[in-house]
Design a protein around this motif. Structure first.
Motif, PDB file in Angstrom:
ATOM      1  N   SER A   1     -12.148  -9.091  16.502  1.00 44.25           N
ATOM      2  CA  SER A   1     -12.925  -8.502  15.409  1.00 44.25           C
ATOM      3  C   SER A   1     -12.054  -7.529  14.598  1.00 44.25           C
ATOM      4  N   LEU A   2     -11.159  -6.839  15.276  1.00 39.67           N
ATOM      5  CA  LEU A   2     -10.229  -5.962  14.541  1.00 39.67           C
ATOM      6  C   LEU A   2      -9.340  -6.781  13.616  1.00 39.67           C
ATOM      7  N   TYR A   3      -8.892  -7.904  14.158  1.00 37.04           N
ATOM      8  CA  TYR A   3      -8.047  -8.801  13.374  1.00 37.04           C
ATOM      9  C   TYR A   3      -8.760  -9.217  12.090  1.00 37.04           C
ATOM     10  N   ARG A   4     -10.047  -9.533  12.247  1.00 35.75           N
ATOM     11  CA  ARG A   4     -10.821  -9.987  11.086  1.00 35.75           C
ATOM     12  C   ARG A   4     -11.106  -8.858  10.087  1.00 35.75           C
ATOM     13  N   GLN A   5     -11.307  -7.666  10.646  1.00 36.60           N
ATOM     14  CA  GLN A   5     -11.645  -6.517   9.784  1.00 36.60           C
ATOM     15  C   GLN A   5     -10.541  -6.166   8.798  1.00 36.60           C
ATOM     16  N   TYR A   6      -9.314  -6.465   9.189  1.00 34.35           N
ATOM     17  CA  TYR A   6      -8.189  -5.994   8.393  1.00 34.35           C
ATOM     18  C   TYR A   6      -8.160  -6.660   7.019  1.00 34.35           C
ATOM     19  N   ASN A   7      -8.209  -5.825   5.981  1.00 40.01           N
ATOM     20  CA  ASN A   7      -8.210  -6.346   4.611  1.00 40.01           C
ATOM     21  C   ASN A   7      -7.509  -5.329   3.721  1.00 40.01           C
ATOM     22  N   PRO A   8      -6.199  -5.375   3.732  1.00 43.56           N
ATOM     23  CA  PRO A   8      -5.416  -4.284   3.132  1.00 43.56           C
ATOM     24  C   PRO A   8      -5.735  -4.068   1.661  1.00 43.56           C
ATOM     25  N   GLU A   9      -6.157  -5.146   0.977  1.00 45.73           N
ATOM     26  CA  GLU A   9      -6.370  -5.010  -0.458  1.00 45.73           C
ATOM     27  C   GLU A   9      -7.628  -4.215  -0.786  1.00 45.73           C
ATOM     28  N   HIS A  10      -8.595  -4.287   0.103  1.00 46.70           N
ATOM     29  CA  HIS A  10      -9.841  -3.597  -0.196  1.00 46.70           C
ATOM     30  C   HIS A  10     -10.059  -2.359   0.660  1.00 46.70           C
ATOM     31  N   MET A  11      -9.101  -2.023   1.505  1.00 40.20           N
ATOM     32  CA  MET A  11      -9.302  -0.851   2.356  1.00 40.20           C
ATOM     33  C   MET A  11      -8.608   0.341   1.733  1.00 40.20           C
ATOM     34  N   LEU A  12      -9.328   1.430   1.606  1.00 45.28           N
ATOM     35  CA  LEU A  12      -8.701   2.647   1.141  1.00 45.28           C
ATOM     36  C   LEU A  12      -7.852   3.191   2.281  1.00 45.28           C
ATOM     37  N   SER A  13      -7.014   4.161   1.953  1.00 43.86           N
ATOM     38  CA  SER A  13      -6.052   4.552   2.985  1.00 43.86           C
ATOM     39  C   SER A  13      -6.744   5.162   4.207  1.00 43.86           C
ATOM     40  N   ASP A  14      -7.881   5.834   4.011  1.00 42.36           N
ATOM     41  CA  ASP A  14      -8.635   6.364   5.168  1.00 42.36           C
ATOM     42  C   ASP A  14      -9.055   5.243   6.101  1.00 42.36           C
ATOM     43  N   ALA A  15      -9.647   4.218   5.492  1.00 42.16           N
ATOM     44  CA  ALA A  15     -10.130   3.085   6.293  1.00 42.16           C
ATOM     45  C   ALA A  15      -8.964   2.409   7.008  1.00 42.16           C
ATOM     46  N   LEU A  16      -7.862   2.324   6.296  1.00 45.26           N
ATOM     47  CA  LEU A  16      -6.681   1.705   6.911  1.00 45.26           C
ATOM     48  C   LEU A  16      -6.215   2.495   8.124  1.00 45.26           C
ATOM     49  N   ASN A  17      -6.211   3.814   7.965  1.00 45.37           N
ATOM     50  CA  ASN A  17      -5.765   4.642   9.084  1.00 45.37           C
ATOM     51  C   ASN A  17      -6.698   4.503  10.281  1.00 45.37           C
ATOM     52  N   ARG A  18      -7.988   4.439   9.986  1.00 44.76           N
ATOM     53  CA  ARG A  18      -8.955   4.264  11.083  1.00 44.76           C
ATOM     54  C   ARG A  18      -8.704   2.933  11.784  1.00 44.76           C
ATOM     55  N   TRP A  19      -8.443   1.925  10.981  1.00 43.72           N
ATOM     56  CA  TRP A  19      -8.186   0.600  11.556  1.00 43.72           C
ATOM     57  C   TRP A  19      -6.945   0.636  12.461  1.00 43.72           C
ATOM     58  N   TYR A  20      -5.945   1.329  11.985  1.00 46.98           N
ATOM     59  CA  TYR A  20      -4.694   1.412  12.751  1.00 46.98           C
ATOM     60  C   TYR A  20      -4.927   2.106  14.095  1.00 46.98           C
ATOM     61  N   MET A  21      -5.732   3.173  14.056  1.00 50.86           N
ATOM     62  CA  MET A  21      -6.043   3.882  15.310  1.00 50.86           C
ATOM     63  C   MET A  21      -6.712   2.925  16.299  1.00 50.86           C
ATOM     64  N   LYS A  22      -7.677   2.149  15.812  1.00 54.43           N
ATOM     65  CA  LYS A  22      -8.394   1.212  16.683  1.00 54.43           C
ATOM     66  C   LYS A  22      -7.438   0.172  17.235  1.00 54.43           C
ATOM     67  N   MET A  23      -6.528  -0.268  16.367  1.00 53.17           N
ATOM     68  CA  MET A  23      -5.594  -1.286  16.822  1.00 53.17           C
ATOM     69  C   MET A  23      -4.663  -0.742  17.901  1.00 53.17           C
ATOM     70  N   MET A  24      -4.293   0.524  17.756  1.00 55.59           N
ATOM     71  CA  MET A  24      -3.479   1.150  18.805  1.00 55.59           C
ATOM     72  C   MET A  24      -4.240   1.148  20.128  1.00 55.59           C
ATOM     73  N   ILE A  25      -5.512   1.547  20.034  1.00 56.35           N
ATOM     74  CA  ILE A  25      -6.325   1.600  21.264  1.00 56.35           C
ATOM     75  C   ILE A  25      -6.431   0.216  21.893  1.00 56.35           C
ATOM     76  N   PHE A  26      -6.578  -0.810  21.038  1.00 55.22           N
ATOM     77  CA  PHE A  26      -6.634  -2.186  21.553  1.00 55.22           C
ATOM     78  C   PHE A  26      -5.377  -2.506  22.377  1.00 55.22           C
ATOM     79  N   PHE A  27      -4.226  -2.196  21.812  1.00 54.26           N
ATOM     80  CA  PHE A  27      -2.984  -2.509  22.540  1.00 54.26           C
ATOM     81  C   PHE A  27      -2.865  -1.685  23.822  1.00 54.26           C
TER      82      PHE A  27
END
Ligand code: C2E
Ligand code: CA
Ligand code: CA
Length: 629
Positions: free
Chosen positions: A57-83
């Protein structure tokens, strides 16, 4: 570093990691089942599936073109936790298998843990933040396990594992640095340290998509220094480079954090703003911002003891709802910047639709002008020139273009285009040939003139074939007498080239009998010095002075000065744009020799000019007879 690209790179690894967990995971369940620890292994596998689903689901959520930098950072944090979690699950397998010494599963456990470390290094080594904790999760259990063996080889293995850990940390650190350096070089301009064109275009692409998605607004500034080439040419490239660095520092200091600044190459810089909620606010802010920046750039520069004064032309363009590509927005800013240059430089133009239309119109003119000769759309007019007794003594050849779509296009619009595209060479050649034909015909009809003036463009004048062309055409159409009537009108812009070259070309033409006139005199930059050096025979007093004769004392003064000066230099004077008796009288009283303008006649077609000539001669004859009686 461009985070988005890096995130995209990491995103792909989520899938890889899921695959590498789910498939081998099945083998581990099998092994556990054979060795009587099926239940914990099964629970472990369920956990792996759950985490994999979340990862997907994280993989699917990622949409760099429509994510503002806040959202991107949140996504990155989640992805770190996943790993972290997924590697922690592999450490769990280790904890599960390691005690099973009897069934030798401990060997498999050790291998698995090392294998996981290799996988982590392959996937995550370039991201220090992610890799360091994962290494702790994987290597710490291994080191502890070896120590707990309590035998000498256990301690040795424990030390080896720690060394391996250290080596991996070191490798990660190095590759991270290398990556950063590569990224830096690929994205920055080496002279000023600002971003480069490539980064700028990438960034614009992302910004545009983001702004459109979030319904916000931004703007870009395209800055081009005025006359920068002169600095390079006169003071050398070293000074030029220092100026560029200083300009870059000023822009940076002025912009602060919120902007992305790049140098596109040469003396061209861009600034991309942050995002605005309101279009109006964005627009007002951008203008104010550009004006203050321009002031800042115009403050004097002291470089290697030279005091330099610069200005810049700035094009501004808003980025907003209109969907478009980066290329497009940059092009529009470019158009605005060129407009600022065209309006005399040192200024700011905000791109707008009217400007776009005009540019479109010009492009269309350019396309059609290309076929104007072929389609027979080019005509010539001849405007009478009179002496002080109102006798017709010559004419000026003026070109006309009548186009199917645009109708009559004035030369002030298309000559510039023809000069820019180089078409003026062909067009100018055609004009010269046609007007020589006319002069030949008139000569044969007994129409006697004192002069016959043809306008020349700078580009035509300096073209390599120009002399040969003129010689060939004079040979073909003109006699020894008629070629002495030819006057080439040049403007003061000719002085952009070096004097020796100009004089050499002029002298060659003078040898075949051609005279030169300085057109629009008084409106350009020519100095008295250059006027004296050039082999000029005639000055044309610009229409703008003549038309203001009755209004401004200063224009009268300008004219009397020009006429007096012409007398000193022994030059003939022609006044253009004479529209009434008052102007004519004033000019005549101050010693002007030749007069041209609507007061006498508009530019005429060939036949009409012939009639005008005969009428004028008839008129003169009557007047002379009256004087005799
Ligand atoms: P220019 O050389 O200064 O030409 C004089 C312009 O003033 C002409 O405009 C002419 O029609 C106009 N004019 C003449 N008498 C009067 C007057 O009493 N009142 C007013 N208001 N205007 C008057 P035109 O024909 O539109 O030409 C504009 C410019 O285009 C010319 O300015 C010249 O720079 C350029 N041009 C025209 N024909 C040629 C050509 O054959 N070759 C080149 N290279 N340039 C040309
Ligand atoms: Ca002229
Ligand atoms: Ca003129």
């Amino acid at each position: 570093m461009n985070q988005r690209n890096f995130y995209t790179f990491l995103q792909k690894h989520i899938l890889l990691m899921i695959g590498l967990s789910l498939l081998p995971g099945l083998a581990y369940i099998g092994l556990a089942w054979l060795n009587g620890i099926a239940t914990p292994a099964f629970i472990w596998y369920v956990l792996v599936i759950a985490v994999s689903l979340w990862g997907y689901s994280l993989y699917r959520q990622y949409n760099p073109e429509h994510m503002l930098s806040d959202a991107l950072n949140r996504w990155y944090m989640k992805m770190m936790i996943f790993f972290y979690i997924i590697f922690a699950l592999w450490s769990l397998v280790f904890v599960l298998y390691a005690p099973a010494v009897k069934s030798h599963l401990n060997y498999i456990a050790i291998f698995t843990q090392l294998g996981a470390a290799v996988v982590a290094s392959t996937l995550l080594i370039s991201d220090k933040r992610l890799f360091f904790p994962v290494l702790v999760i994987l290597m710490l259990p291994l080191v502890i396990y070896f120590m707990l063996i309590g035998e000498w080889y256990g301690y040795v293995l424990s030390v080896f594992a720690t060394v391996l850990w250290g080596v991996l940390l070191y490798a990660s650190d190095k590759s991270y640095q290398l990556l950063q350096e590569n990224y830096y070089q690929a994205q920055h301009d080496s002279l000023t340290g600002l971003f480069n064109r490539r980064y700028f275009v990438d960034y614009m692409d992302q910004l545009i998509k983001r702004v459109q998605y979030s319904q916000k607004f931004a703007y870009i500034l395209l800055i081009d220094l005025d006359h920068f080439k002169t600095i390079n040419d006169t003071l050398g490239h070293e000074v030029g480079d220092k100026v560029l660095i200083e300009v870059a520092r000023r822009i940076e200091a002025y912009c602060g954090e919120n902007h992305v600044i790049s140098r596109l190459g040469g003396d061209e810089f861009t600034i991309v703003s942050g995002e605005f909620e309101e279009m109006l606010h964005c627009r007002e802010f951008s203008q104010d911002f550009a004006e203050k920046l321009l002031q800042r750039l115009k403050e004097p520069y002291v470089i290697d003891r030279h005091h330099l004064y610069l200005s810049a032309s700035i094009g501004v363009n808003g980025i907003g709802r209109k969907s478009s590509e980066a290329r497009h927005f940059i092009k529009e800013a470019d158009i605005a910047m060129y407009e600022a240059k065209a309006q005399g430089r040192d200024g700011i133009i905000v791109f707008n639709e009217a400007l776009a239309k005009r540019v479109e119109y010009h492009l269309e003119l350019e396309r059609r002008l290309y076929f104007a000769l072929e389609h027979n759309e080019i005509d010539l007019r001849y405007q009478p020139q009179m002496n002080s007794r109102k006798e017709l003594i010559g004419c000026e050849v003026l070109v006309r273009w009548k186009n199917e779509k645009f109708g009559f296009v004035p030369p002030s619009e298309f000559i510039g285009i023809a000069e820019k595209t180089g078409l003026i060479i062909e067009l100018g050649g055609y004009i010269m040939e046609e007007s020589f034909k006319t002069l030949k015909a008139w000569n044969e009809q007994g129409i006697v003139l004192e002069q016959f003036s043809i306008n020349l463009s700078v580009r035509q004048f300096f073209h390599a074939d120009f002399l040969v062309q003129v010689e060939a055409l004079t040979e073909k159409y003109l006699t020894d007498r008629t070629r002495k009537l030819i006057v080439f009108e040049v403007t003061e812009t000719i002085i952009i080239e070096d004097m020796y070259k100009i004089i050499a070309i002029m002298n060659k033409l003078r040898r075949i009998g051609i005279a030169f006139s300085m057109d629009d005199f008084g409106t350009g930059y020519s100095s008295l010095g250059s006027l004296r050096q050039m082999p000029i025979d005639e000055l044309k007093v610009d229409r703008s002075f003549v038309s203001h004769i009755s209004k401004y004392e200063s224009d009268k003064l300008m004219i009397t000065t020009i006429l007096a000066m012409a007398k000193i230099f022994d030059l003939k004077t022609v006044a253009e744009g004479v529209e009434n008796e008052e102007q004519f009288e004033f000019l005549k009283d101050n010693g002007c020799n030749v007069f041209q303008g609507f007061y006498f006649s508009k530019p005429l077609e060939q036949k009409a000019f012939e009639r005008y000539y005969l009428n004028n001669r008839e008129q003169r004859r009557i007047e002379i007879n009256e004087e005799h009686e």
